[in-house]
Design a protein around this motif. Structure first.
Motif, PDB file in Angstrom:
ATOM      1  N   ILE A 193       6.913  -5.087   6.626  1.00  0.00           N
ATOM      2  CA  ILE A 193       8.499  -5.945   6.994  1.00  0.00           C
ATOM      3  C   ILE A 193       8.673  -4.578   5.780  1.00  0.00           C
ATOM      4  CG2 ILE A 193       8.198  -8.317   6.532  1.00  0.00           C
ATOM      5  CD1 ILE A 193       8.606  -8.282   3.954  1.00  0.00           C
ATOM      6  N   TYR A 194       7.693  -3.663   5.746  1.00  0.00           N
ATOM      7  CA  TYR A 194       9.138  -2.491   4.413  1.00  0.00           C
ATOM      8  C   TYR A 194       8.071  -1.041   5.320  1.00  0.00           C
ATOM      9  CZ  TYR A 194      10.090   0.629   0.425  1.00  0.00           C
ATOM     10  OH  TYR A 194      10.560   1.641  -0.144  1.00  0.00           O
ATOM     11  N   LEU A 195       8.638  -0.109   5.321  1.00  0.00           N
ATOM     12  CA  LEU A 195       8.010   0.889   5.827  1.00  0.00           C
ATOM     13  C   LEU A 195       8.712   2.234   5.266  1.00  0.00           C
ATOM     14  CD1 LEU A 195       6.300   2.460   7.764  1.00  0.00           C
ATOM     15  CD2 LEU A 195       7.221   2.241   9.244  1.00  0.00           C
ATOM     16  N   ASP A 196       8.059   3.240   4.224  1.00  0.00           N
ATOM     17  CA  ASP A 196       8.963   4.023   4.087  1.00  0.00           C
ATOM     18  C   ASP A 196       7.847   5.831   4.836  1.00  0.00           C
ATOM     19  OD1 ASP A 196       9.882   6.694   2.759  1.00  0.00           O
ATOM     20  OD2 ASP A 196       9.392   5.621   0.325  1.00  0.00           O
ATOM     21  N   LEU A 197       8.860   6.707   5.965  1.00  0.00           N
ATOM     22  CA  LEU A 197       8.214   7.471   5.913  1.00  0.00           C
ATOM     23  C   LEU A 197       9.177   9.131   5.897  1.00  0.00           C
ATOM     24  CD1 LEU A 197       8.157   5.567   9.816  1.00  0.00           C
ATOM     25  CD2 LEU A 197       6.477   6.579   8.388  1.00  0.00           C
ATOM     26  N   SER A 198       9.318   9.196   4.294  1.00  0.00           N
ATOM     27  CA  SER A 198      10.395   9.835   4.135  1.00  0.00           C
ATOM     28  C   SER A 198       9.657  10.820   4.326  1.00  0.00           C
ATOM     29  CB  SER A 198      11.368   9.972   2.508  1.00  0.00           C
ATOM     30  OG  SER A 198      11.466   8.329   2.512  1.00  0.00           O
TER      31      SER A 198
ATOM     32  N   LEU B 283       4.498  -0.558   3.261  1.00  0.00           N
ATOM     33  CA  LEU B 283       3.420   0.983   3.436  1.00  0.00           C
ATOM     34  C   LEU B 283       4.610   1.645   3.055  1.00  0.00           C
ATOM     35  CD1 LEU B 283       0.679   1.725   4.478  1.00  0.00           C
ATOM     36  CD2 LEU B 283       1.706   1.542   6.779  1.00  0.00           C
ATOM     37  N   SER B 284       4.071   3.055   2.576  1.00  0.00           N
ATOM     38  CA  SER B 284       4.476   4.144   2.226  1.00  0.00           C
ATOM     39  C   SER B 284       4.214   4.925   2.634  1.00  0.00           C
ATOM     40  CB  SER B 284       5.153   4.195   0.678  1.00  0.00           C
ATOM     41  OG  SER B 284       5.646   5.392   0.490  1.00  0.00           O
ATOM     42  N   LEU B 285       4.078   6.160   3.664  1.00  0.00           N
ATOM     43  CA  LEU B 285       3.820   7.219   4.106  1.00  0.00           C
ATOM     44  C   LEU B 285       4.100   8.326   3.610  1.00  0.00           C
ATOM     45  CD1 LEU B 285       2.712   5.338   7.562  1.00  0.00           C
ATOM     46  CD2 LEU B 285       1.199   5.317   5.889  1.00  0.00           C
ATOM     47  N   ALA B 286       5.159   8.182   2.551  1.00  0.00           N
ATOM     48  CA  ALA B 286       6.066   9.541   2.401  1.00  0.00           C
ATOM     49  C   ALA B 286       5.361  10.054   2.435  1.00  0.00           C
ATOM     50  CB  ALA B 286       6.909   9.053   1.110  1.00  0.00           C
ATOM     51  N   HIS B 287       6.053  11.669   3.420  1.00  0.00           N
ATOM     52  CA  HIS B 287       5.597  12.770   2.894  1.00  0.00           C
ATOM     53  C   HIS B 287       3.865  13.320   2.830  1.00  0.00           C
ATOM     54  CE1 HIS B 287       9.675  14.371   0.556  1.00  0.00           C
ATOM     55  NE2 HIS B 287       9.314  12.377   0.568  1.00  0.00           N
TER      56      HIS B 287
ATOM     57  N   LEU C 217       0.858  -1.459  -0.057  1.00  0.00           N
ATOM     58  CA  LEU C 217      -0.696  -0.038   0.184  1.00  0.00           C
ATOM     59  C   LEU C 217       1.028   1.054   0.122  1.00  0.00           C
ATOM     60  CD1 LEU C 217      -2.914   1.049   0.238  1.00  0.00           C
ATOM     61  CD2 LEU C 217      -2.506   1.106   2.397  1.00  0.00           C
ATOM     62  N   ASN C 218       0.371   2.151  -1.043  1.00  0.00           N
ATOM     63  CA  ASN C 218       1.706   3.312  -1.015  1.00  0.00           C
ATOM     64  C   ASN C 218       0.590   4.138  -1.197  1.00  0.00           C
ATOM     65  OD1 ASN C 218       2.922   5.519  -1.762  1.00  0.00           O
ATOM     66  ND2 ASN C 218       3.714   4.270  -3.712  1.00  0.00           N
ATOM     67  N   LEU C 219       0.535   5.125   0.061  1.00  0.00           N
ATOM     68  CA  LEU C 219      -0.046   6.031   0.218  1.00  0.00           C
ATOM     69  C   LEU C 219       0.225   8.215   0.398  1.00  0.00           C
ATOM     70  CD1 LEU C 219      -2.247   4.681   3.488  1.00  0.00           C
ATOM     71  CD2 LEU C 219      -2.938   4.858   1.075  1.00  0.00           C
ATOM     72  N   SER C 220       1.646   6.902  -0.553  1.00  0.00           N
ATOM     73  CA  SER C 220       2.927   8.443  -0.136  1.00  0.00           C
ATOM     74  C   SER C 220       1.572  10.536  -0.500  1.00  0.00           C
ATOM     75  CB  SER C 220       4.417   8.458  -0.877  1.00  0.00           C
ATOM     76  OG  SER C 220       3.608   8.176  -2.016  1.00  0.00           O
ATOM     77  N   TYR C 221       2.279  11.039  -0.358  1.00  0.00           N
ATOM     78  CA  TYR C 221       1.879  12.048  -1.347  1.00  0.00           C
ATOM     79  C   TYR C 221       0.364  12.867  -1.119  1.00  0.00           C
ATOM     80  CZ  TYR C 221       6.432  13.108  -2.677  1.00  0.00           C
ATOM     81  OH  TYR C 221       7.988  13.708  -2.495  1.00  0.00           O
ATOM     82  N   THR C 222       0.133  12.242  -0.108  1.00  0.00           N
ATOM     83  CA  THR C 222      -1.283  12.353  -0.082  1.00  0.00           C
ATOM     84  C   THR C 222      -1.897  12.605   0.897  1.00  0.00           C
ATOM     85  OG1 THR C 222      -1.659   9.791   0.901  1.00  0.00           O
ATOM     86  CG2 THR C 222      -2.136   9.699  -1.180  1.00  0.00           C
ATOM     87  N   ASP C 223      -3.086  13.560   1.562  1.00  0.00           N
ATOM     88  CA  ASP C 223      -3.956  14.117   2.810  1.00  0.00           C
ATOM     89  C   ASP C 223      -4.381  12.992   3.231  1.00  0.00           C
ATOM     90  OD1 ASP C 223      -2.978  16.692   2.235  1.00  0.00           O
ATOM     91  OD2 ASP C 223      -4.639  16.796   0.794  1.00  0.00           O
ATOM     92  N   ILE C 224      -4.717  12.257   3.697  1.00  0.00           N
ATOM     93  CA  ILE C 224      -4.560  11.038   4.858  1.00  0.00           C
ATOM     94  C   ILE C 224      -4.314  11.341   6.781  1.00  0.00           C
ATOM     95  CG2 ILE C 224      -4.429   9.201   3.264  1.00  0.00           C
ATOM     96  CD1 ILE C 224      -1.792   8.925   5.899  1.00  0.00           C
ATOM     97  N   THR C 225      -5.107  11.062   7.057  1.00  0.00           N
ATOM     98  CA  THR C 225      -4.675  11.617   8.847  1.00  0.00           C
ATOM     99  C   THR C 225      -4.984  10.470   9.830  1.00  0.00           C
ATOM    100  OG1 THR C 225      -7.003  11.758   9.637  1.00  0.00           O
ATOM    101  CG2 THR C 225      -5.943  13.548   7.902  1.00  0.00           C
ATOM    102  N   ASN C 226      -4.897  10.839  11.071  1.00  0.00           N
ATOM    103  CA  ASN C 226      -4.880   9.443  12.239  1.00  0.00           C
ATOM    104  C   ASN C 226      -5.950   8.825  11.107  1.00  0.00           C
ATOM    105  OD1 ASN C 226      -3.078  10.605  12.732  1.00  0.00           O
ATOM    106  ND2 ASN C 226      -4.136  11.960  14.421  1.00  0.00           N
ATOM    107  N   GLY C 227      -7.147   8.913  11.020  1.00  0.00           N
ATOM    108  CA  GLY C 227      -8.365   8.359  10.712  1.00  0.00           C
ATOM    109  C   GLY C 227      -7.752   6.757   9.774  1.00  0.00           C
ATOM    110  N   THR C 228      -6.741   7.760   8.458  1.00  0.00           N
ATOM    111  CA  THR C 228      -7.096   6.586   8.334  1.00  0.00           C
ATOM    112  C   THR C 228      -5.852   5.244   8.843  1.00  0.00           C
ATOM    113  OG1 THR C 228      -6.498   7.760   6.234  1.00  0.00           O
ATOM    114  CG2 THR C 228      -4.923   6.051   6.068  1.00  0.00           C
ATOM    115  N   LEU C 229      -4.743   5.927   9.401  1.00  0.00           N
ATOM    116  CA  LEU C 229      -3.424   4.436  10.021  1.00  0.00           C
ATOM    117  C   LEU C 229      -4.734   4.138  11.245  1.00  0.00           C
ATOM    118  CD1 LEU C 229      -0.929   6.704  10.544  1.00  0.00           C
ATOM    119  CD2 LEU C 229      -1.235   6.087   8.692  1.00  0.00           C
ATOM    120  N   ARG C 230      -5.629   4.360  11.928  1.00  0.00           N
ATOM    121  CA  ARG C 230      -6.384   3.237  12.311  1.00  0.00           C
ATOM    122  C   ARG C 230      -7.694   2.547  11.774  1.00  0.00           C
ATOM    123  NH1 ARG C 230     -11.725   6.667  15.684  1.00  0.00           N
ATOM    124  NH2 ARG C 230      -9.759   6.639  17.376  1.00  0.00           N
ATOM    125  N   LEU C 231      -7.148   2.317  10.428  1.00  0.00           N
ATOM    126  CA  LEU C 231      -8.208   1.672   9.248  1.00  0.00           C
ATOM    127  C   LEU C 231      -6.923   0.372   8.867  1.00  0.00           C
ATOM    128  CD1 LEU C 231      -9.903   4.183   7.500  1.00  0.00           C
ATOM    129  CD2 LEU C 231     -11.327   2.691   8.807  1.00  0.00           C
TER     130      LEU C 231
END
Length: 298
Positions: free
Chosen positions: A162-167, A136-140, A112-126
């Motif tokens: 096993i893979y996390l992008d927090l750039s 999982l990519s939450l970059a930017h 799942l790649n969600l980078s450069y989007t306006d997701i908030t804590n609500g999405t992390l809960r899901l």
């Protein structure tokens, strides 16, 4: 041959003859749908028509940069029950409500790649709705907080990650990294680029419980020092990439040479305090395939 053309050209090919039309209806052509190659032309109606027709077969779906998609498209994505790889990077229409739709149907997601989007804590809960999520990519993404990262470990959580992008997620503090460690102790690949706020304490908090890390990429993180590598010495590192850092010294190379015998990839470009002594200290490493010390002028 049809596997190598984009969606627009595939539609044109289908109009050449009845034979070609039948060939383009082969379900294997629609297991991997890449809308990003035609992102400026894709509207909701096109996406909905394609996804509704081929939803049982879609395994990989790339919507990177498709800024014109809204609720109808995300509803159609949620009906792709066998979807494993979903790229929503730079989708301007994506929000927590869209992700609620998707989480209700796409339980098989691995990537799942969600980078450069306006997701908030609500999405992390899901995210706990995807029990098999591994990448999982939450970059930017700048609108979630440390508190949101608590959800990665609560309930079913993201324990298989096993893979996390927090750039570029400059809002994350030490507490956020501690929350990640509590929920995702199996992380192997960690990317944190363009993060001027990243400190040794952040990495220490993560490594306390994430000791399976094999690959770290910290480009443009100027405040990391040898203390980070003292922490990472507990892990079985195979790849290290750091660039543009004036804090790291030969001591980090000494730690690598002593504690990371399986290192294959070292990228330490533009690290001004690395000297000849540092190279001598990594000479025992027998598995190195990549060594980049460009602009290490000493």
């Amino acid at each position: 041959v049809f596997r190598y053309v984009n969606l627009v050209d595939l539609a044109r090919c289908a109009q050449v003859s009845q034979t070609w039309m039948l060939l383009t209806q082969n379900s294997s052509l629609w297991s991997d749908i890449n809308f990003s190659s035609v992102k400026h032309k894709v509207q909701d109606q096109i996406a909905v028509n394609i996804l509704q027709k081929w939803r049982p077969y879609v395994l990989r779906l790339n919507l990177r940069g498709c800024y014109s998609l809204h609720w109808p498209s995300f509803k159609s994505i949620s009906e792709c029950r066998n979807l494993q790889d979903l790229n929503l990077s730079e989708c301007q229409g994506l929000n927590d409500e869209s992700m609620r739709l998707i989480s209700g149907g796409c339980r098989a997601l691995l990537y799942l790649n969600l980078s450069y989007t306006d997701i908030t804590n609500g999405t992390l809960r899901l995210l706990s709705s995807f029990p098999n999520l591994q990448y999982l990519s939450l970059a930017h993404c700048r609108k979630f907080t440390d508190k949101g990262l608590l959800y990665l470990g609560s309930g079913k959580g993201c324990h298989k990650l096993i893979y996390l992008d927090l750039s570029g997620c400059i809002q994350i503090s030490v507490d956020g990294f501690r929350n990640i460690a509590n929920g995702c102790s199996g992380i192997q690949d960690l990317l944190i680029n363009k993060m001027p706020t990243l400190t040794d304490r952040c990495i220490q908090a993560l490594v306390e419980k994430c000791q399976q890390i094999m690959s770290v990429v910290f480009l443009d993180s100027p405040h990391l020092s040898d203390t980070t590598f003292k922490a990472l010495a507990e892990c079985k590192l195979v790849k290290v990439s750091i660039e543009g850092n004036n804090q790291i010294t030969d001591l980090s190379f000494k730690l690598m040479g002593k504690c990371c015998p399986y290192l294959r990839h070292i990228h330490m470009a533009d690290c001004q305090k690395i000297t000849d002594a540092g190279l001598k200290m990594i000479s025992p490493l027998k598995h190195i395939h990549v060594l980049n010390v460009a602009d290490c002028v000493r």
